[in-house]
Each structure stands twice: as structure tokens, then as C-alpha cells.
Design an enzyme around this catalytic site. Sequence first.
Site, PDB file in Angstrom:
ATOM      1  CG  HIS A 166      -1.515   5.263  -0.469  1.00 29.08           C
ATOM      2  ND1 HIS A 166      -1.960   5.745   0.768  1.00 29.08           N
ATOM      3  CD2 HIS A 166      -2.360   4.767  -1.057  1.00 29.08           C
ATOM      4  CE1 HIS A 166      -3.352   5.300   0.841  1.00 29.08           C
ATOM      5  NE2 HIS A 166      -3.477   4.442  -0.190  1.00 29.08           N
TER       6      HIS A 166
ATOM      7  NE  ARG B 247      -3.916   1.877   2.252  1.00 32.19           N
ATOM      8  CZ  ARG B 247      -4.391   2.831   3.328  1.00 32.19           C
ATOM      9  NH1 ARG B 247      -3.497   2.665   4.276  1.00 32.19           N
ATOM     10  NH2 ARG B 247      -5.206   3.589   3.130  1.00 32.19           N
TER      11      ARG B 247
ATOM     12  CG  HIS C 172      -8.550  -3.824  -1.031  1.00 30.20           C
ATOM     13  ND1 HIS C 172      -9.355  -2.811  -0.949  1.00 30.20           N
ATOM     14  CD2 HIS C 172      -7.115  -3.168  -1.076  1.00 30.20           C
ATOM     15  CE1 HIS C 172      -8.953  -1.677  -1.116  1.00 30.20           C
ATOM     16  NE2 HIS C 172      -7.501  -1.660  -0.947  1.00 30.20           N
TER      17      HIS C 172
ATOM     18  CG  ASN D 208      -1.514   8.829   2.869  1.00 35.88           C
ATOM     19  OD1 ASN D 208      -1.958   7.856   2.483  1.00 35.88           O
ATOM     20  ND2 ASN D 208      -0.729   9.445   2.124  1.00 35.88           N
TER      21      ASN D 208
HETATM   22  C1  HEM Z   1      -9.667   1.019  -5.911  1.00 36.78           C
HETATM   23  C2  HEM Z   1      -9.366   1.783  -5.071  1.00 36.78           C
HETATM   24  C3  HEM Z   1      -8.891   1.714  -3.670  1.00 36.78           C
HETATM   25  C4  HEM Z   1      -9.709   2.278  -2.444  1.00 36.78           C
HETATM   26  C5  HEM Z   1     -10.841   3.126  -2.315  1.00 36.78           C
HETATM   27  C6  HEM Z   1      -8.732   1.951  -1.278  1.00 36.78           C
HETATM   28  C7  HEM Z   1      -8.982   1.862  -0.052  1.00 36.78           C
HETATM   29  C8  HEM Z   1      -8.465   1.381   0.947  1.00 36.78           C
HETATM   30  C9  HEM Z   1      -8.975   1.555   2.515  1.00 36.78           C
HETATM   31  C10 HEM Z   1      -9.874   2.538   2.812  1.00 36.78           C
HETATM   32  C11 HEM Z   1      -7.834   0.778   3.168  1.00 36.78           C
HETATM   33  C12 HEM Z   1      -7.764   0.575   4.884  1.00 36.78           C
HETATM   34  C13 HEM Z   1      -7.149   1.930   5.195  1.00 36.78           C
HETATM   35  C14 HEM Z   1      -7.525   2.043   6.601  1.00 36.78           C
HETATM   36  O1  HEM Z   1      -8.232   1.308   7.318  1.00 36.78           O
HETATM   37  O2  HEM Z   1      -6.771   2.952   7.104  1.00 36.78           O
HETATM   38  C15 HEM Z   1      -7.072   0.214   2.079  1.00 36.78           C
HETATM   39  C16 HEM Z   1      -6.250  -0.602   2.802  1.00 36.78           C
HETATM   40  C17 HEM Z   1      -5.159  -1.356   1.745  1.00 36.78           C
HETATM   41  N1  HEM Z   1      -4.928  -1.069   0.464  1.00 36.78           N
HETATM   42 FE1  HEM Z   1      -6.463  -0.160  -0.799  1.00 36.78          FE
HETATM   43  N2  HEM Z   1      -7.652   1.111  -1.672  1.00 36.78           N
HETATM   44  C18 HEM Z   1      -7.640   0.878  -3.286  1.00 36.78           C
HETATM   45  C19 HEM Z   1      -6.998   0.341  -4.055  1.00 36.78           C
HETATM   46  C20 HEM Z   1      -5.774  -0.191  -3.776  1.00 36.78           C
HETATM   47  C21 HEM Z   1      -4.586  -0.609  -4.426  1.00 36.78           C
HETATM   48  C22 HEM Z   1      -4.422  -0.103  -6.049  1.00 36.78           C
HETATM   49  C23 HEM Z   1      -3.595  -1.348  -3.775  1.00 36.78           C
HETATM   50  C24 HEM Z   1      -2.487  -1.643  -4.126  1.00 36.78           C
HETATM   51  C25 HEM Z   1      -1.779  -1.915  -5.216  1.00 36.78           C
HETATM   52  C26 HEM Z   1      -4.129  -1.270  -2.429  1.00 36.78           C
HETATM   53  C27 HEM Z   1      -3.605  -1.753  -1.391  1.00 36.78           C
HETATM   54  C28 HEM Z   1      -4.206  -1.976  -0.206  1.00 36.78           C
HETATM   55  C29 HEM Z   1      -3.554  -2.932   0.937  1.00 36.78           C
HETATM   56  C30 HEM Z   1      -2.659  -3.813   0.823  1.00 36.78           C
HETATM   57  C31 HEM Z   1      -4.305  -2.478   1.966  1.00 36.78           C
HETATM   58  C32 HEM Z   1      -4.078  -3.059   3.522  1.00 36.78           C
HETATM   59  C33 HEM Z   1      -2.799  -2.294   4.146  1.00 36.78           C
HETATM   60  C34 HEM Z   1      -2.552  -2.595   5.472  1.00 36.78           C
HETATM   61  O3  HEM Z   1      -2.867  -3.520   6.104  1.00 36.78           O
HETATM   62  O4  HEM Z   1      -1.669  -1.953   6.096  1.00 36.78           O
HETATM   63  N3  HEM Z   1      -5.488  -0.630  -2.351  1.00 36.78           N
HETATM   64  N4  HEM Z   1      -7.363   0.695   0.892  1.00 36.78           N
END
Ligand code: HEM
Length: 319
Positions: free
Chosen positions: A67, A63, A194, A95
Site C-alpha cells: 500500500h 501489505r 493472499h 486502509n
Molecule cells: C490484486 C489486487 C488486490 C486486491 C483487490 C486486494 C485486496 C485485499 C483485501 C480486501 C484484503 C483484506 C483487507 C481487510 O479485510 O481489511 C487484503 C489483504 C491482504 N493483502 Fe491484498 N489485495 C490485492 C493485492 C495484494 C498485493 C499485490 C499484495 C502484496 C504484495 C497484497 C497483500 C495482502 C496481504 C498480505 C493481506 C493480509 C493482511 C493482513 O492480514 O493483515 N494484496 N487484500
Amino acid sequence: MAAINGGFKVAMVVVIIFVGGTANAQLSSNFYSSSCPNLFTIIKTAVDSAVASDPRMGASLLRLHFHDCFVGGCDGSVLLDDTANFTGEKTARPNANSLRGFDVIDTIKASVERSCPGVVSCADILAVAGRDGVVALRGPSWRVTLGRRDSTTASLSAANSQIPAPTLNLSALITSFSNKGFNTRELVALSGSHSIGQARCTTFRTRIYTETNINAAFATAARGQCPQSGGDNNLSPLDNLSPNVFNNDYFTNLVGLRGLLHSDQQLFNNVSTDAQVRAYAANSASFFNDFASAMVKMSNLAPLTGTSGQIRTNCRRVN
Ligand code: HEM
Ligand SMILES: *[C@@H]1O[C@H](CO)[C@@H](O)[C@H](O)[C@H]1NC(C)=O
Ligand SMILES: *[C@@H]1O[C@H](CO)[C@@H](O)[C@H](O)[C@H]1NC(C)=O
Ligand SMILES: *[C@@H]1O[C@H](CO)[C@@H](O)[C@H](O)[C@H]1NC(C)=O
């Protein structure tokens, strides 16, 4: 006259960076093969060890790379701490209190600096660490090209406006990714990230209490971890079938109306992307292939190359 000339130069630089964003002729797999031959080993060893003690770290590193790339290109901007001159990306809405893994990147950078001082960018370290995080959680691998350089600034407002929010509907998600050069198919593939990691209650509360396109038992269980008021930082897995394994269960969840985020379930909601979600749920190899290709593309977003930017000594600060 000087001001007009200066303005013209700025315009030229913007054009060159923009063209570079799609061409990337300068990045190559062997960029550090003589200047830092052990780079891949150093990074992989550190990522494997971080993931062994905290499996979620594989997701967090992926992630961080996402970002970084979506805000001004893959230039390490997300790693910069705020300074008197700029407020960086760390405190932006998507973030703050959310991104993690900065300490792992610092550890890797320190060990890379010991082996090959002053040559490897933080942006490149992040691109490789994101890939290795996925591999450590048994996901697909891909070839990371190198030669990115590090930004000397970062922008809070760019992070706020360019990273998609979990409240977006499908058409807004498509627009957000299209603004970065990705088609709808790539949006769906990249969302498969995800399959790993966790989300805070505040990012999915509205969905589990008010939406109707959600599996009832799943909503009840999720509410148990995320009260209607309070508990904003309580965590739930984005894929509760296999939170620490990168696989296609995320898509199986969507077909079963068990997407955690509103934005996740938007991809399977009687819409044009349903067929692709079903296909990925049925065929993990096609998901892995498409994901790896889309990651290569994401890693190549608008890098700084040549003499632009710098090689930071400390990823948190400009030199
Ligand atoms: C499609 C649009 C996307 C949205 C709206 C989105 C939104 C989010 C949100 C809200 C979270 C949780 C953050 C939190 O609770 O603080 C999250 C976690 C995460 N996102 Fe996305 N995301 C998107 C696309 C992506 C993409 C393209 C990737 C990687 C290429 C990605 C990788 C991740 C990962 C791996 C997590 C978990 C991180 C952790 O556990 O530390 N996301 N995302
Ligand atoms: C802020 O910018 C000025 C001028 O470029 C520079 O001299 C100074 O070191 C910068 N301060 C910080 C904290 O980065
Ligand atoms: C999606 O969201 C945008 C922005 O909030 C809104 O203008 C649009 O009407 C929505 N589209 C659909 C199909 O709901
Ligand atoms: C799709 O439409 C059908 C028929 O109207 C409905 O039963 C189903 O719940 C809808 N699925 C989603 C994900 O909205």
C-alpha cells in the site's frame, strides 16, 4: 515571469521523478553498508519476534509495503499520520480499520535510530520488513535494494483511487496493475500474497452470499464466520488451507473455487489467467520465482532518492 519559471521547474521535477520510477539507478543493496551495517539484522530480529508472537504480522507488514508503493511510490507515505496540512492515507477506504503493523515499524525505527541516527528511511525499513515478513512465514526471499527517501506528504484521495478494490473484475485488476507498470502475469504472481493474512467480512460478504463461481461447502463455512448483517470486522483467512504459511495453496484454492475475495476468484474464472493459476498451483517453485521478481519490481516503484524527500526521524511525522 517568476510564476512561469516556477511552473517550468515543477514540470521538470515531475519528469525526473517519472523517469526515476523506472530506472532506479540510485538504489543499491549496499546503500547503508558503512552508515548502518547492522540494518538487516536489526530489522530481521524485530520482524521474527513480532511474527513469533503474532503470525499474521508477517502478512500485515507485506501489505503495508504494497500500500505504500502503490500510492506515490515506495516513499513511506502510508506511515504518516494526518496533520493540519494534509489528510494522509491511513483513513483511506482500503486502509482504515484494516492496515496494521505501524507499531512494529515504529519499534524497528526506534532501534535503527539508536544504532544509526538520521540515516535510514522509513520507506527502506518497510521494504525490508515486508520481505522479512514473507520469509518468516516460510516464503521466498529477494534482494531489497536501498536508498529510498521519505515523503513529506501523503494523499487520502490517491490511496482511495490507486489501491485496487476487492470488487474489481479481471479487466479492472489488469488495468490497475498496468497503471503501475505490471503485466497480467505479475498481477497473478503478486496476488499470491493472499496466501497469508486475513480479510474482514465486509470485504467478501457479497461473494459468499451471491456469487455462483464458489465451492458450496466453502461458502457455507465462510458464511458461518460472516453473517449477512453485522460482523463486518469478523476475520477469515485469505487462504484457509495454510493461513500462516506463505505457499502456493492460494492458487490451489482458486482452482477449487475457494477464493475468498471476488478479486481473487477473478483470476480463475474461465479466463485467460486460468492456465497460470493452475501452473502455480502445480509448481510452487515457479510461483516463488515469479513472486520474488515481481516484489523487487514493486519495491522499486518511484522512490524518492538523492536530495528529494527526507529521512524521517519518526515514521509517523515529517521532521
Ligand atoms: C490484486 C489486487 C488486490 C486486491 C483487490 C486486494 C485486496 C485485499 C483485501 C480486501 C484484503 C483484506 C483487507 C481487510 O479485510 O481489511 C487484503 C489483504 C491482504 N493483502 Fe491484498 N489485495 C490485492 C493485492 C495484494 C498485493 C499485490 C499484495 C502484496 C504484495 C497484497 C497483500 C495482502 C496481504 C498480505 C493481506 C493480509 C493482511 C493482513 O492480514 O493483515 N494484496 N487484500
Ligand atoms: C504545515 O505547513 C506549514 C508550511 O509548510 C508548516 O510550517 C507547518 O509546520 C505544517 N504543520 C504541520 C502540522 O505539519
Ligand atoms: C469490469 O468492470 C468494469 C468497471 O466496473 C466494467 O466497465 C466492465 O464492463 C467489466 N468487464 C467485464 C468483462 O465484466
Ligand atoms: C467454466 O465453465 C464450465 C463449463 O461451462 C463450468 O462448468 C464451470 O463452472 C466454469 N468455471 C468457472 C470458474 O466459472
